[in-house]
Motif scaffolding. Structure first.
Motif, PDB file in Angstrom:
ATOM      1  N   TRP A  99     -76.766  96.122 -39.666  1.00  0.00           N
ATOM      2  CA  TRP A  99     -75.413  95.660 -39.982  1.00  0.00           C
ATOM      3  C   TRP A  99     -74.688  95.363 -38.670  1.00  0.00           C
ATOM      4  CZ3 TRP A  99     -73.828  94.493 -44.786  1.00  0.00           C
ATOM      5  CH2 TRP A  99     -74.506  95.065 -45.869  1.00  0.00           C
ATOM      6  N   PHE A 100     -74.018  94.240 -38.658  1.00  0.00           N
ATOM      7  CA  PHE A 100     -73.121  93.856 -37.583  1.00  0.00           C
ATOM      8  C   PHE A 100     -71.764  93.568 -38.199  1.00  0.00           C
ATOM      9  CE2 PHE A 100     -75.731  93.127 -33.743  1.00  0.00           C
ATOM     10  CZ  PHE A 100     -76.996  93.307 -34.288  1.00  0.00           C
TER      11      PHE A 100
ATOM     12  N   GLU B  88     -66.315  89.232 -30.613  1.00  0.00           N
ATOM     13  CA  GLU B  88     -67.745  89.014 -30.721  1.00  0.00           C
ATOM     14  C   GLU B  88     -68.314  89.771 -31.917  1.00  0.00           C
ATOM     15  OE1 GLU B  88     -68.754  88.347 -25.962  1.00  0.00           O
ATOM     16  OE2 GLU B  88     -69.536  90.091 -27.024  1.00  0.00           O
ATOM     17  N   ARG B  89     -69.523  89.389 -32.303  1.00  0.00           N
ATOM     18  CA  ARG B  89     -70.212  90.075 -33.379  1.00  0.00           C
ATOM     19  C   ARG B  89     -70.855  91.347 -32.803  1.00  0.00           C
ATOM     20  NH1 ARG B  89     -73.598  86.599 -37.629  1.00  0.00           N
ATOM     21  NH2 ARG B  89     -71.552  85.568 -37.551  1.00  0.00           N
ATOM     22  N   ASP B  90     -70.424  92.480 -33.298  1.00  0.00           N
ATOM     23  CA  ASP B  90     -70.830  93.768 -32.739  1.00  0.00           C
ATOM     24  C   ASP B  90     -71.832  94.496 -33.629  1.00  0.00           C
ATOM     25  OD1 ASP B  90     -67.479  94.475 -31.545  1.00  0.00           O
ATOM     26  OD2 ASP B  90     -69.171  93.522 -30.523  1.00  0.00           O
ATOM     27  N   PHE B  91     -72.744  95.198 -32.987  1.00  0.00           N
ATOM     28  CA  PHE B  91     -73.707  96.038 -33.680  1.00  0.00           C
ATOM     29  C   PHE B  91     -72.989  97.201 -34.362  1.00  0.00           C
ATOM     30  CE2 PHE B  91     -77.526  98.340 -34.471  1.00  0.00           C
ATOM     31  CZ  PHE B  91     -77.269  99.666 -34.139  1.00  0.00           C
ATOM     32  N   VAL B  92     -73.413  97.505 -35.578  1.00  0.00           N
ATOM     33  CA  VAL B  92     -72.872  98.648 -36.321  1.00  0.00           C
ATOM     34  C   VAL B  92     -73.956  99.713 -36.530  1.00  0.00           C
ATOM     35  CG1 VAL B  92     -71.877  99.419 -38.504  1.00  0.00           C
ATOM     36  CG2 VAL B  92     -71.145  97.243 -37.495  1.00  0.00           C
ATOM     37  N   ALA B  93     -75.080  99.291 -37.114  1.00  0.00           N
ATOM     38  CA  ALA B  93     -76.157 100.237 -37.408  1.00  0.00           C
ATOM     39  C   ALA B  93     -77.437  99.473 -37.665  1.00  0.00           C
ATOM     40  CB  ALA B  93     -75.797 101.090 -38.624  1.00  0.00           C
TER      41      ALA B  93
ATOM     42  N   TYR C 141     -76.747 104.078 -34.633  1.00  0.00           N
ATOM     43  CA  TYR C 141     -75.374 103.704 -34.959  1.00  0.00           C
ATOM     44  C   TYR C 141     -74.604 103.377 -33.695  1.00  0.00           C
ATOM     45  CZ  TYR C 141     -76.305 105.867 -39.500  1.00  0.00           C
ATOM     46  OH  TYR C 141     -76.838 106.186 -40.722  1.00  0.00           O
ATOM     47  N   ALA C 142     -73.615 102.534 -33.850  1.00  0.00           N
ATOM     48  CA  ALA C 142     -72.641 102.341 -32.784  1.00  0.00           C
ATOM     49  C   ALA C 142     -71.801 103.607 -32.675  1.00  0.00           C
ATOM     50  CB  ALA C 142     -71.759 101.139 -33.104  1.00  0.00           C
TER      51      ALA C 142
ATOM     52  N   PHE D 132     -70.323 106.340 -40.911  1.00  0.00           N
ATOM     53  CA  PHE D 132     -71.124 105.358 -41.640  1.00  0.00           C
ATOM     54  C   PHE D 132     -72.561 105.851 -41.768  1.00  0.00           C
ATOM     55  CE2 PHE D 132     -68.596 101.242 -40.465  1.00  0.00           C
ATOM     56  CZ  PHE D 132     -67.426 101.855 -40.883  1.00  0.00           C
ATOM     57  N   THR D 133     -73.197 105.460 -42.868  1.00  0.00           N
ATOM     58  CA  THR D 133     -74.605 105.791 -43.085  1.00  0.00           C
ATOM     59  C   THR D 133     -75.351 104.549 -43.547  1.00  0.00           C
ATOM     60  OG1 THR D 133     -74.050 108.071 -43.707  1.00  0.00           O
ATOM     61  CG2 THR D 133     -76.239 107.258 -44.297  1.00  0.00           C
TER      62      THR D 133
END
Length: 123
Positions: free
Chosen positions: A36-37, A44-49, A60-61, A68-69
């Motif tokens: 997920w971003f 910018e498009r950021d990394f989430v998990a 995870y970020a 978040f899971t």
């Protein structure tokens, strides 16, 4: 190739929970590392998990760790993101992504993307 479609985004209040889903079609989802971003307007498009093929590796970020899971159900070709204790700064369009390799946690490492689903958190 794999096609991805996200769902579940909506307007919520701060502190609420929300679960996003990403359904994969075409090539089997279990062939891919899934992630997920998110992207807020003007950013910018950021990394989430991210989660590896069998769920052995999960990252995870820092901004979402503990809230978040990420999970996946390969039998259903579906990726999930459970988001708890949502904050206004979580407001963004959330994208599901897939890659054949477990590379860097950046958007350039992912080859396939969904159209995104909007999450808006009001404070």
């Amino acid at each position: 190739q794999v096609q991805l479609v996200e769902s579940g985004g909506r307007l919520v209040q701060g502190g609420d929970s929300l679960r996003l889903s990403c359904t994969a079609s075409g090539r089997t989802a279990s062939d891919y590392v899934m992630a997920w971003f998110r992207q807020a307007p003007g950013k910018e498009r950021d990394f989430v998990a991210r989660i590896s093929w069998a769920g052995v590796t999960i990252d995870y970020a820092d901004s979402v760790e503990g809230r978040f899971t990420i999970s996946r159900d390969n039998a259903k070709n579906t990726l999930y993101l459970q988001m708890n204790s949502l904050k206004a700064e979580d407001t963004a369009k959330y994208y599901c992504a897939a890659a054949l390799r477990l590379g860097d946690k950046v958007s350039q490492a992912y080859n396939y993307w969904g159209p995104g689903t909007q999450v808006t958190v009001s404070s």
